[in-house]
Design an enzyme around this catalytic site. Structure first.
Site, mmCIF file in Angstrom:
data_model
loop_
_atom_site.group_PDB
_atom_site.id
_atom_site.type_symbol
_atom_site.label_atom_id
_atom_site.label_comp_id
_atom_site.label_asym_id
_atom_site.label_seq_id
_atom_site.Cartn_x
_atom_site.Cartn_y
_atom_site.Cartn_z
ATOM 1 N N HIS A 1 104.671 109.163 5.430
ATOM 2 C CA HIS A 1 105.822 108.808 4.602
ATOM 3 C C HIS A 1 105.693 109.555 3.280
ATOM 4 O O HIS A 1 104.585 109.833 2.814
ATOM 5 C CB HIS A 1 105.814 107.287 4.377
ATOM 6 N N ASP B 1 97.554 103.789 4.378
ATOM 7 C CA ASP B 1 98.895 103.268 4.106
ATOM 8 C C ASP B 1 99.212 102.269 5.211
ATOM 9 O O ASP B 1 99.521 102.629 6.336
ATOM 10 C CB ASP B 1 99.898 104.427 4.095
ATOM 11 N N GLN C 1 103.443 99.722 7.454
ATOM 12 C CA GLN C 1 104.022 99.369 8.747
ATOM 13 C C GLN C 1 103.105 98.471 9.563
ATOM 14 O O GLN C 1 103.570 97.701 10.403
ATOM 15 C CB GLN C 1 104.334 100.644 9.548
ATOM 16 N N LYS D 1 107.671 94.280 3.884
ATOM 17 C CA LYS D 1 107.437 94.705 5.265
ATOM 18 C C LYS D 1 106.811 93.577 6.082
ATOM 19 O O LYS D 1 106.578 93.723 7.277
ATOM 20 C CB LYS D 1 106.495 95.913 5.314
ATOM 21 N N CYS E 1 112.357 109.226 5.178
ATOM 22 C CA CYS E 1 111.356 109.572 4.159
ATOM 23 C C CYS E 1 110.147 110.245 4.802
ATOM 24 O O CYS E 1 109.000 110.007 4.406
ATOM 25 C CB CYS E 1 110.927 108.334 3.363
#
Length: 405
Positions: free
Chosen positions: A120, A197, A200, A223, A361
């Site tokens: 991302h 990261d 998700q 999220k 993105c």
């Protein structure tokens, strides 16, 4: 498998007359919020609102207690220590904090940073800029045919001059679960710090940062069925100790004079200004909501629904997934043959079906795949088979109407 989700009634958005027919399939962008999250924020904002960590009166002390109880709860949720948990406005800010406070002082022209081509923009742009400013090299790992990080190539790219590695736990476009434990093991052998990261991944099952053995892990509350405006950065205690604040302001100092400042220690030195206590309360309520369902039941339900999604889309000959479908990916990104992605999303919106279209993105990933855009369908707890059936019917209609043009 339920035609309608057993959890759908937990989300007030569907009870509004304007949303009675809403089919929401954009959870990878942001999850809808259950009533318990809204209620927790309402209770704080209505009856307990005050500035935390600053006042000596009862309401302020209560707000301080809420924030620190939340820190302990969220830390336990991801297997971190309380002294390793920083509240941020979101994943983007968390990654930028690590880039500027931890990595920047360690960069020089002979160093390199490693990322993957599937990141991302939030986990690409900070590293790209640091390398451009310092003269360091940005190295990019490619993907396997299944859309996962190529671990063999990664191993070859890591060397004695690699000062940092930053990768996603789950791609927001492809949905595959990267082998982050193996990645961190490789990096640890060469004493390379790692940021994951987790935006998700955090809603896809239990996350234990100690088992992963990463140095940093970032995610956003929205999220995770929580509110916007509250994110989390796990940073190992020894990393926090050597980092200096990037954003400066009140509440992070031991002593200030006109000639110098001494900062406090611990995660609070990265939380200047006023805490977003309402959002922090909402995040805790979202975590409690997930705990109430239980990871086992949640994952089983979502995996079964995901399998149904990939099977139904796989039966449409004009739908071309970006990577092979897998039941473990709670999303599917695809192209509709002969129809632009934006037109697909517009037609679906006419049927009150919300999906994402564009580059999500992740422009470099689309370039890597030889594409300019895609349609992304992503699932949440409020979805059931009826949503997927409506999606399929609308896609068939869209193709029939637009492909001929």
């Amino acid at each position: 498998m339920y035609d309608q989700s057993p959890y759908k009634s937990d989300f007030a958005v569907f009870s509004h007359p304007d949303n009675a027919e809403l089919c929401y399939l954009d959870s990878a962008a942001t999850c809808l919020t259950p009533k318990v999250v809204v209620e927790a924020m309402y209770q704080y904002q209505s009856f307990s609102h005050a500035n935390s960590h600053k006042g000596l009166y009862r309401l302020s002390a209560s707000a301080t207690e809420l924030v620190e109880q939340a820190r302990a709860s969220v830390a336990e949720f991801i297997g971190a220590g309380v002294d390793e948990l920083v509240f941020t406005p979101g994943t983007t800010e968390a990654i930028n904090l690590v880039a500027n406070s931890f990595v920047r002082p360690r960069l020089s022209t002979d160093k390199n940073i490693v990322i993957s081509c599937a990141e991302h923009h939030a986990n690409l742009l900070p590293w790209q800029r640091l390398c451009q400013q310092s003269g360091a090299e940005l190295r990019v790992v490619s993907l396997t045919p299944q859309g996962l990080l190529d671990v063999a190539e990664l191993s070859d790219l890591l060397d004695d001059n690699t000062c940092f590695l930053a990768i996603s736990h789950i791609s927001n476009v492809l949905g595959g679960l990267n082998p982050v434990e193996e990645v961190c093991r490789l990096a640890r052998q060469k004493s390379i710090p790692v940021l994951i990261d987790g935006a998700q991944a955090v809603s896809h099952g239990p996350v234990d940062v100690k088992d992963i053995d990463c140095d940093f892990y970032a995610f956003s509350g929205h999220k995770l069925y929580g509110p916007v405006g509250c994110g989390v950065l796990f940073a190992r205690a020894d990393c926090i100790e050597v980092m200096e604040p990037d954003t400066l302001g009140g509440g992070i100092v031991e002593q200030v004079s006109l000639t110098g400042t001494r900062f406090i220690s611990g995660p609070m030195k990265f939380e200047p200004g006023s805490h977003n206590v309402a959002a922090i309360c909402g995040l805790v309520a979202a975590i409690d909501y997930i705990r109430g369902i239980g990871w086992s039941d949640l994952v089983a339900y979502m995996n079964e629904l995901s399998t149904y999604l990939h099977r139904q889309l796989g039966d449409l000959p004009f739908i071309k997934p970006l990577t092979p479908g897998t039941s473990g990916a709670w999303l599917c990104s695809f192209q509709c043959q002969g129809v632009h992605s934006h037109d697909v999303a517009g037609m679906l919106d006419g049927d009150d079906i919300a999906v994402r279209a564009g580059h999500h993105c992740a422009q470099p990933l689309h370039h890597y795949l030889g594409l300019k855009s895609s349609v992304r369908v992503s699932l949440g707890l409020y979805n059931g088979r009826e949503d997927i059936d409506r999606l399929v019917a609308s896609l068939k209609n869209t193709y029939q109407l637009l492909a001929a043009d």
